[in-house]
Scaffold this motif. Structure first.
Motif, mmCIF file in Angstrom:
data_model
loop_
_atom_site.group_PDB
_atom_site.id
_atom_site.type_symbol
_atom_site.label_atom_id
_atom_site.label_comp_id
_atom_site.label_asym_id
_atom_site.label_seq_id
_atom_site.Cartn_x
_atom_site.Cartn_y
_atom_site.Cartn_z
ATOM 1 N N LYS A 130 41.107 -24.573 2.084
ATOM 2 C CA LYS A 130 41.389 -23.617 1.002
ATOM 3 C C LYS A 130 42.825 -23.814 0.518
ATOM 4 O O LYS A 130 43.713 -24.177 1.298
ATOM 5 N N GLN A 134 44.237 -19.362 -2.608
ATOM 6 C CA GLN A 134 43.022 -18.714 -2.097
ATOM 7 C C GLN A 134 43.315 -17.947 -0.807
ATOM 8 O O GLN A 134 42.852 -16.822 -0.625
ATOM 9 N N HIS A 172 38.351 -20.428 -10.183
ATOM 10 C CA HIS A 172 37.830 -19.911 -8.901
ATOM 11 C C HIS A 172 37.495 -18.422 -8.957
ATOM 12 O O HIS A 172 37.360 -17.773 -7.913
ATOM 13 N N TRP A 175 38.855 -15.538 -6.779
ATOM 14 C CA TRP A 175 38.405 -15.396 -5.383
ATOM 15 C C TRP A 175 37.959 -13.955 -5.091
ATOM 16 O O TRP A 175 38.249 -13.378 -4.037
#
Ligand code: UTP
Length: 469
Positions: A130, A134, A172, A175
């Protein structure tokens, strides 16, 4: 001297000549209209008064005045045993009441790591690889869940990595964080100069600039409207940290509690230096006021000074984790504060006379940076607590060796292994004191050893790489 028909442009060009920087126009005749406009736009942002002052300081450094240094007051780990319980309870109360926001500084250039792109995008965790962003995002999500609250997250970027950072978060899906709780703001940039005080060209129509240091956060938080946003949300305290520390204990309730208990305006975490030469800034009383002296500025006598017990006199190293009162940031800005610039010799890429990009190995110029910890000197009350380095600080600074991705991964795994052992789970270890199988525990599974103890029934025997989420 360059002459153009646009009078506004001409004024900006004239200013450059008047300040001895006319050489930057040597490729002007080759530029398109759009490139000329972009160049003028950059030049119009230069604060000449400040710039000339800094160049003068860089070329003719003032004689260093010997500072009157005393060790700073620090609440040591030993002293904390008595008061942690009270601090944690105060900190948790503030967290539950939604009084805490998070500020991450991620505007640096990460030149030592040499990674293309923002340092926060660097993959770092031992099993899932990661990214730093993140890892921090998951810690924020998990801590918010734990205290049934939301943390607005203010992320400082700089002109060179702003859009790439936002794109990475978008890609992403933040997250799992709510996008409206993530606030990106940009710090200012400042041109670098060569050893003769001349600006360097990065391209034919752009000066080489660098971000103005993490100290730029205090002004940028104010000017971007982030402080206004904090006030609207009822945020009173900001948990401040740096992008490259994989062990940061997000919104540590004990730390927040001590800040409140001590009535501090800005608080610090300190780790015990092991060797006098350790490359960390040290907390000192500088002419009576708590501040940080950079390791490169610490005089030899202070660096090696010992107490009667034989311990290092200046032992408290800074790990760049702070709690800052929102009201303090506001007061600093309203009072027109100015953090001092630190001048560093660096190797800076530049275009040579023929327009070829040169990336020198040797240092060839000066960059100018402000440091957040210099604001401590403006605070009437400061609190510093000692923490255990192995549990709270491991930074990704260099490509390899000391403070590198490898040491960060190892430090993460050592901590995960410790949590597991404390929960009574056997972890096969090798002779370097590392787990035989890579281990990773998502912050969403456990944020610390105590969290893990309550989930012991979910943990399998460790006979292969382990990831817990
Ligand atoms: P460092 O001083 O370690 O710098 O920053 P860096 O840019 O990450 O790396 P080098 O020195 O170029 O190799 C410590 C923290 O402060 C942030 C960085 O992003 C990192 O989180 N920082 C630094 C800023 O946000 N802005 C700056 O101008 C400088």
């Amino acid at each position: 001297m360059l002459k153009v028909s646009n009078s506004k442009w001409q004024r900006i060009i004239d200013q450059c000549y008047q300040n001895g920087q006319g050489h930057i126009f040597r490729f002007w005749s080759e530029l398109s209209e759009n490139e000329k406009r972009l160049f003028i736009e950059q030049l119009s942002r230069i604060n000449w008064k400040q710039m000339n002052h800094l160049i003068e300081l860089a070329l003719k450094p003032e004689k260093k005045i010997k500072l009157r240094l005393e060790p700073a007051d620090v609440i040591t780990l030993n002293q904390r045993k008595k008061s942690d319980e009270k601090a944690i309870s105060l900190g948790e109360k503030a967290l539950r009441a939604g009084k805490v926001g998070v500020c991450l500084v991620a505007g640096g250039q990460g030149s030592r790591l040499g990674f293309e792109g923002p340092k926060g995008c660097f993959p770092v965790t031992p099993v899932k690889n990661k990214s730093l962003f993140q890892l921090h995002a998951e810690k924020i999500r998990a801590t918010a869940q734990k205290y049934s609250t939301t943390f607005p997250w203010y992320i400082m970027t700089s002109r060179s990595n702003h859009q790439t950072t936002i794109d990475f978060f978008e890609k992403h899906d933040y997250w799992g964080l709510d996008k409206k709780d993530v606030f990106f703001f940009m710090q200012e940039m400042i041109p670098a100069v060569d050893f003769d005080g001349k600006f360097l060209l990065e391209t034919k129509y752009h000066l080489f600039e660098s971000p103005n240091g993490h100290g730029g956060a205090l002004k940028a938080l104010w000017e971007s409207g982030a402080v206004e946003d904090m006030k609207k949300r009822g945020i009173e305290y900001i948990f401040y940290f740096q992008v490259d520390n994989v062990l940061v204990q997000m919104c540590d309730p004990a730390f927040i509690g001590y800040h409140i208990m001590e009535n501090a305006r800005m608080s610090n975490k300190a780790v015990r230096k092991i060797r006098p030469e350790d490359r960390v800034g040290v907390f000192c009383k500088i002419d009576g006021k708590t501040g940080v002296v950079e390791y490169s500025d610490l005089d030899e006598e202070s660096m090696y000074a010992r107490t009667e017990k034989g311990e290092l006199k200046f032992w408290a190293g800074s790990i760049a984790i702070h709690i800052i009162d929102v009201a303090f940031i506001e007061d600093e800005n309203k009072n027109g504060f100015k953090l001092p610039f630190h001048i560093a010799q660096k190797s800076i890429p530049y275009l040579d006379e023929r327009g070829n990009l040169v990336k020198p190995r040797e240092k060839n110029g000066y960059k100018f940076e402000t440091f957040i910890f210099d604001a401590l000197l403006d605070a009437d009350k400061v609190c510093t607590i000692e923490v255990d380095r192995s549990k709270e600080f491991s930074a990704v600074k260099n490509r390899d060796g000391f403070e590198s991705p490898q040491t960060a991964r190892e430090d993460l795994m050592k901590n995960y292994a410790r949590w597991l052992r404390e929960a009574g789970i056997e972890v096969p270890m090798n002779k370097d004191d590392l787990p035989v199988f890579p281990i990773e525990i998502s912050p969403l599974f456990a944020l610390n050893a105590d969290d893990l103890k309550s989930k012991i029934s979910l943990i399998p025997e460790i006979t292969k790489p382990l990831y817990l989420e």
